[in-house]
Motif scaffolding. Sequence first.
Motif, PDB file in Angstrom:
ATOM      1  N   GLN A 537      79.601   0.878  90.425  1.00  0.00           N
ATOM      2  CA  GLN A 537      80.103   0.297  89.180  1.00  0.00           C
ATOM      3  C   GLN A 537      81.107   1.215  88.482  1.00  0.00           C
ATOM      4  OE1 GLN A 537      76.547  -0.448  86.925  1.00  0.00           O
ATOM      5  NE2 GLN A 537      75.844  -2.091  88.279  1.00  0.00           N
ATOM      6  N   ILE A 538      82.090   0.608  87.870  1.00  0.00           N
ATOM      7  CA  ILE A 538      83.044   1.311  87.015  1.00  0.00           C
ATOM      8  C   ILE A 538      82.875   0.764  85.608  1.00  0.00           C
ATOM      9  CG2 ILE A 538      85.456   1.893  86.569  1.00  0.00           C
ATOM     10  CD1 ILE A 538      84.422   2.910  89.258  1.00  0.00           C
ATOM     11  N   ARG A 539      82.644   1.652  84.647  1.00  0.00           N
ATOM     12  CA  ARG A 539      82.478   1.228  83.256  1.00  0.00           C
ATOM     13  C   ARG A 539      83.824   1.211  82.550  1.00  0.00           C
ATOM     14  NH1 ARG A 539      79.339   4.714  78.735  1.00  0.00           N
ATOM     15  NH2 ARG A 539      81.459   5.515  78.457  1.00  0.00           N
ATOM     16  N   ILE A 540      84.112   0.112  81.861  1.00  0.00           N
ATOM     17  CA  ILE A 540      85.374  -0.059  81.148  1.00  0.00           C
ATOM     18  C   ILE A 540      85.102  -0.224  79.662  1.00  0.00           C
ATOM     19  CG2 ILE A 540      87.501  -1.402  80.952  1.00  0.00           C
ATOM     20  CD1 ILE A 540      87.137  -0.202  83.741  1.00  0.00           C
ATOM     21  N   ALA A 541      85.758   0.579  78.855  1.00  0.00           N
ATOM     22  CA  ALA A 541      85.712   0.434  77.404  1.00  0.00           C
ATOM     23  C   ALA A 541      87.113   0.066  76.938  1.00  0.00           C
ATOM     24  CB  ALA A 541      85.245   1.721  76.742  1.00  0.00           C
ATOM     25  N   VAL A 542      87.306  -1.188  76.578  1.00  0.00           N
ATOM     26  CA  VAL A 542      88.661  -1.633  76.231  1.00  0.00           C
ATOM     27  C   VAL A 542      89.111  -1.021  74.913  1.00  0.00           C
ATOM     28  CG1 VAL A 542      88.428  -3.807  77.482  1.00  0.00           C
ATOM     29  CG2 VAL A 542      87.879  -3.723  75.035  1.00  0.00           C
ATOM     30  N   GLY A 543      90.439  -0.950  74.771  1.00  0.00           N
ATOM     31  CA  GLY A 543      91.045  -0.488  73.543  1.00  0.00           C
ATOM     32  C   GLY A 543      91.761  -1.607  72.828  1.00  0.00           C
ATOM     33  N   LEU A 544      92.800  -1.259  72.090  1.00  0.00           N
ATOM     34  CA  LEU A 544      93.507  -2.218  71.248  1.00  0.00           C
ATOM     35  C   LEU A 544      94.806  -2.714  71.873  1.00  0.00           C
ATOM     36  CD1 LEU A 544      93.057  -0.409  67.799  1.00  0.00           C
ATOM     37  CD2 LEU A 544      91.578  -2.132  68.858  1.00  0.00           C
ATOM     38  N   GLU A 545      95.002  -2.460  73.161  1.00  0.00           N
ATOM     39  CA  GLU A 545      96.238  -2.897  73.819  1.00  0.00           C
ATOM     40  C   GLU A 545      96.280  -4.426  73.931  1.00  0.00           C
ATOM     41  OE1 GLU A 545      94.682   0.941  75.763  1.00  0.00           O
ATOM     42  OE2 GLU A 545      93.870  -1.062  75.350  1.00  0.00           O
ATOM     43  N   GLY A 546      97.418  -4.936  74.373  1.00  0.00           N
ATOM     44  CA  GLY A 546      97.558  -6.369  74.572  1.00  0.00           C
ATOM     45  C   GLY A 546      96.796  -6.843  75.804  1.00  0.00           C
ATOM     46  N   GLU A 547      96.298  -8.078  75.765  1.00  0.00           N
ATOM     47  CA  GLU A 547      95.517  -8.618  76.879  1.00  0.00           C
ATOM     48  C   GLU A 547      96.330  -8.675  78.167  1.00  0.00           C
ATOM     49  OE1 GLU A 547      93.135 -12.274  75.166  1.00  0.00           O
ATOM     50  OE2 GLU A 547      95.021 -11.944  74.078  1.00  0.00           O
ATOM     51  N   ASP A 548      97.549  -9.178  78.083  1.00  0.00           N
ATOM     52  CA  ASP A 548      98.368  -9.332  79.289  1.00  0.00           C
ATOM     53  C   ASP A 548      98.717  -7.982  79.899  1.00  0.00           C
ATOM     54  OD1 ASP A 548      98.308 -12.069  79.021  1.00  0.00           O
ATOM     55  OD2 ASP A 548     100.233 -12.194  77.960  1.00  0.00           O
ATOM     56  N   LEU A 550      96.899  -5.289  79.772  1.00  0.00           N
ATOM     57  CA  LEU A 550      95.694  -4.807  80.440  1.00  0.00           C
ATOM     58  C   LEU A 550      95.489  -5.514  81.779  1.00  0.00           C
ATOM     59  CD1 LEU A 550      93.290  -4.527  77.375  1.00  0.00           C
ATOM     60  CD2 LEU A 550      93.885  -2.659  78.926  1.00  0.00           C
ATOM     61  N   LYS A 551      95.683  -6.802  81.811  1.00  0.00           N
ATOM     62  CA  LYS A 551      95.518  -7.560  83.057  1.00  0.00           C
ATOM     63  C   LYS A 551      96.434  -7.020  84.152  1.00  0.00           C
ATOM     64  CE  LYS A 551      93.979 -12.195  81.676  1.00  0.00           C
ATOM     65  NZ  LYS A 551      94.361 -13.624  81.698  1.00  0.00           N
ATOM     66  N   LYS A 552      97.675  -6.743  83.794  1.00  0.00           N
ATOM     67  CA  LYS A 552      98.631  -6.234  84.785  1.00  0.00           C
ATOM     68  C   LYS A 552      98.177  -4.897  85.364  1.00  0.00           C
ATOM     69  CE  LYS A 552     102.676  -8.555  82.783  1.00  0.00           C
ATOM     70  NZ  LYS A 552     103.944  -8.371  82.006  1.00  0.00           N
ATOM     71  N   VAL A 553      97.701  -4.030  84.512  1.00  0.00           N
ATOM     72  CA  VAL A 553      97.250  -2.714  84.966  1.00  0.00           C
ATOM     73  C   VAL A 553      96.035  -2.852  85.886  1.00  0.00           C
ATOM     74  CG1 VAL A 553      96.178  -0.572  84.167  1.00  0.00           C
ATOM     75  CG2 VAL A 553      98.214  -1.441  83.021  1.00  0.00           C
ATOM     76  N   PHE A 554      95.104  -3.713  85.531  1.00  0.00           N
ATOM     77  CA  PHE A 554      93.924  -3.927  86.360  1.00  0.00           C
ATOM     78  C   PHE A 554      94.305  -4.578  87.685  1.00  0.00           C
ATOM     79  CE2 PHE A 554      91.739  -2.669  82.681  1.00  0.00           C
ATOM     80  CZ  PHE A 554      90.394  -2.491  82.984  1.00  0.00           C
ATOM     81  N   GLU A 555      95.262  -5.493  87.650  1.00  0.00           N
ATOM     82  CA  GLU A 555      95.673  -6.179  88.879  1.00  0.00           C
ATOM     83  C   GLU A 555      96.309  -5.209  89.867  1.00  0.00           C
ATOM     84  OE1 GLU A 555      97.501 -10.524  89.987  1.00  0.00           O
ATOM     85  OE2 GLU A 555      98.342  -9.486  88.257  1.00  0.00           O
ATOM     86  N   VAL A 556      97.084  -4.258  89.371  1.00  0.00           N
ATOM     87  CA  VAL A 556      97.695  -3.254  90.244  1.00  0.00           C
ATOM     88  C   VAL A 556      96.614  -2.474  90.989  1.00  0.00           C
ATOM     89  CG1 VAL A 556      98.989  -1.085  90.273  1.00  0.00           C
ATOM     90  CG2 VAL A 556      99.838  -3.021  88.943  1.00  0.00           C
ATOM     91  N   ALA A 557      95.587  -2.062  90.270  1.00  0.00           N
ATOM     92  CA  ALA A 557      94.503  -1.299  90.899  1.00  0.00           C
ATOM     93  C   ALA A 557      93.736  -2.146  91.904  1.00  0.00           C
ATOM     94  CB  ALA A 557      93.566  -0.762  89.823  1.00  0.00           C
ATOM     95  N   LEU A 558      93.518  -3.407  91.584  1.00  0.00           N
ATOM     96  CA  LEU A 558      92.819  -4.303  92.514  1.00  0.00           C
ATOM     97  C   LEU A 558      93.640  -4.569  93.767  1.00  0.00           C
ATOM     98  CD1 LEU A 558      91.327  -6.825  89.927  1.00  0.00           C
ATOM     99  CD2 LEU A 558      90.032  -5.206  91.344  1.00  0.00           C
ATOM    100  N   GLU A 559      94.940  -4.656  93.610  1.00  0.00           N
ATOM    101  CA  GLU A 559      95.807  -4.849  94.780  1.00  0.00           C
ATOM    102  C   GLU A 559      95.739  -3.652  95.713  1.00  0.00           C
ATOM    103  OE1 GLU A 559      97.731  -7.289  96.048  1.00  0.00           O
ATOM    104  OE2 GLU A 559      96.920  -8.676  94.545  1.00  0.00           O
ATOM    105  N   LYS A 560      95.528  -2.471  95.155  1.00  0.00           N
ATOM    106  CA  LYS A 560      95.378  -1.276  96.001  1.00  0.00           C
ATOM    107  C   LYS A 560      94.107  -1.368  96.847  1.00  0.00           C
ATOM    108  CE  LYS A 560      98.996   1.098  94.699  1.00  0.00           C
ATOM    109  NZ  LYS A 560     100.091   1.449  95.654  1.00  0.00           N
ATOM    110  N   VAL A 561      93.060  -1.941  96.273  1.00  0.00           N
ATOM    111  CA  VAL A 561      91.828  -2.167  97.039  1.00  0.00           C
ATOM    112  C   VAL A 561      92.116  -3.148  98.170  1.00  0.00           C
ATOM    113  CG1 VAL A 561      89.462  -3.035  96.948  1.00  0.00           C
ATOM    114  CG2 VAL A 561      90.382  -1.718  95.020  1.00  0.00           C
ATOM    115  N   LYS A 562      92.820  -4.198  97.850  1.00  0.00           N
ATOM    116  CA  LYS A 562      93.159  -5.217  98.850  1.00  0.00           C
ATOM    117  C   LYS A 562      94.015  -4.633  99.961  1.00  0.00           C
ATOM    118  CE  LYS A 562      95.141  -9.896  99.067  1.00  0.00           C
ATOM    119  NZ  LYS A 562      95.724 -10.988  98.231  1.00  0.00           N
ATOM    120  N   GLU A 563      94.991  -3.830  99.589  1.00  0.00           N
ATOM    121  CA  GLU A 563      95.874  -3.201 100.592  1.00  0.00           C
ATOM    122  C   GLU A 563      95.080  -2.303 101.522  1.00  0.00           C
ATOM    123  OE1 GLU A 563      98.966  -1.091  98.602  1.00  0.00           O
ATOM    124  OE2 GLU A 563      99.679  -2.866  97.513  1.00  0.00           O
TER     125      GLU A 563
END
Length: 571
Positions: A537-548, A550-563
């Motif tokens: 498990q990875i624990r995430i504590a969100v901040g005050l950034e914009g939703e979109d 944050l999604k982009k940053v998370f998607e980049v990391a997930l794509e690295k898992v896929k690759e």
Amino acid sequence: MTSLAVEKKFGYSLPPYSPHTITAHLPGWKNAVSFRDGDKSMLPRLKSMYPRFTPWGHCRELAMKLCKTLSLPEGHFVFPFLEPGVFCFAQAHAFSEHRKEHRLSPEELDYRVVDVGEGSNAVRLYLLVFPLTKADGVGLIWGNAGVGISTRLAEALLPAVDDGKVVPVPWDALDDSKQHVAIWSAPKPTGVPEGEAHAKLRERIVGLWKRAAVTPEKADMVRADDVQLFPTGMAAIYRMHLALMQWRSGAVVPLGSIFHNTWHLYEEAPQGYKHFGRVDGAGKGLDEFEAYLEAEAEEGRKITYAFVEFPSNPILVSPDLKRLRELADKFDFLLVVDDTIGSFCNVDLSAVADIVMTSTTKSFSGYADVMGGSLVFNPASRLYASFKPVLEKFFLNEYFIGDAEKLLSNSADYLERSTILNRNALTLATWLDELKAKEPEYGITKVLYPTTSDTLDNYKLWMRKPTEEFTPGYGCLFSIEFGKKEDARIFYDNLEVFIGPHLGAHQTLAICFNELVLGKDPEVAKYHGAYGATLEQIRIAVGLEGEDELKKVFEVALEKVKEAKTSYSEK
């Protein structure tokens, strides 16, 4: 609102940096494991640190000056505290078999008392003295109890420390082995004075306790003198525990997943503890707890209190507080609830909790530059008139006025920030939970958040009523579980947010929490994994950034898992 497009430098805090920031960017799974396993090579690169982990910054500077003032032998160090009872805790801790190879002998632990400052402004410090070579055997005395002095108090004392006055200690009150300090005959503590900020903080907490309550007839009973303030959340738990053992000594029962320092504090409690881990909808933990209470009652024993987080860190389970309230009434014990993750603004626990503990360091503060903790005693509790006087009798103000003023200032926009934290966490948790099925190559097996848990109804039962000012939500914290640890590692190493402990801040933070606090011992990891706290498990504590954003940053990391999966399958 903040942005993820800020510089992230190894060892530095979230911006803006100050001598009192409480985060440190420590990227890389490998670095986390090395740090956990005692690798101190990274320490010189750290410019910031969570100050409850170890005396840091001004605290370290003050400790070193105190060593000089006392003319201690070279290679010795001190931990400064505001109350002598910590000496007894230090002995129980340092001499315990739990310390294993780091265990101290009685002659390696010493005690001094020093007054710093003049007249009514003098602050009495109780110093734990030990060889630096034994630091691994005493470090958690500072961390688990959480009552070490703050960086702001240390900063205020530094100009006067060279003229500090040693206070005689009645060493004849010690036994020959020096294993027991007679703290009641030790010089009386001064604590630190309160100011206007303390009163205003209590008023703010009372206001939050009462606003949009689920049970207003109970919530409206609380008053400012039902609130106690502490230097950290762990200090609130530690001081409460000591006082409740004077109220009625007995076993403590932690339920479900609880913060690791709380776990260690209870693990070594002389009065004993009993843990029940699986308290989600699929588990039988509460059934087993009830059977345990029945067996204890047959032997004429009562537990002192049960302790539960709502929801729990880091697996976001929301235990059945209604049933726990019924058990507390039936078997005559206190129910203490840590609402740090749910937070004042989202949940009203006035109908179920005897005492509510909160780490105000987290989302109540919101800016990662001050620490604090609080206890609220519930006047609606049937045992209120019994336990409150005891907790008042043993209370000493240890919360420095500079910290109280900073916390008061930070918490002024608590509801506004909580709106964004609730929104960001819900958006990400929902989106990631949907990706679990849509994109199996991302490796996600679970998203742990109140809304994805089978205990959601337990949480909803105590959600505050929505108002024009604020709509309650589910807090800032969630966890992502991967099917394989390697997938978790790749995601973690490629997630471009701040990496490190803490939650409720203005910037998003991630940490491989369970690997860090449980992963060193396979048996420990197996035990906690059985109720849902796994190393994947990875624990995430969100901040005050914009939703979109944050999604982009998370998607980049997930794509690295896929690759990585694609690359592996091609080989």
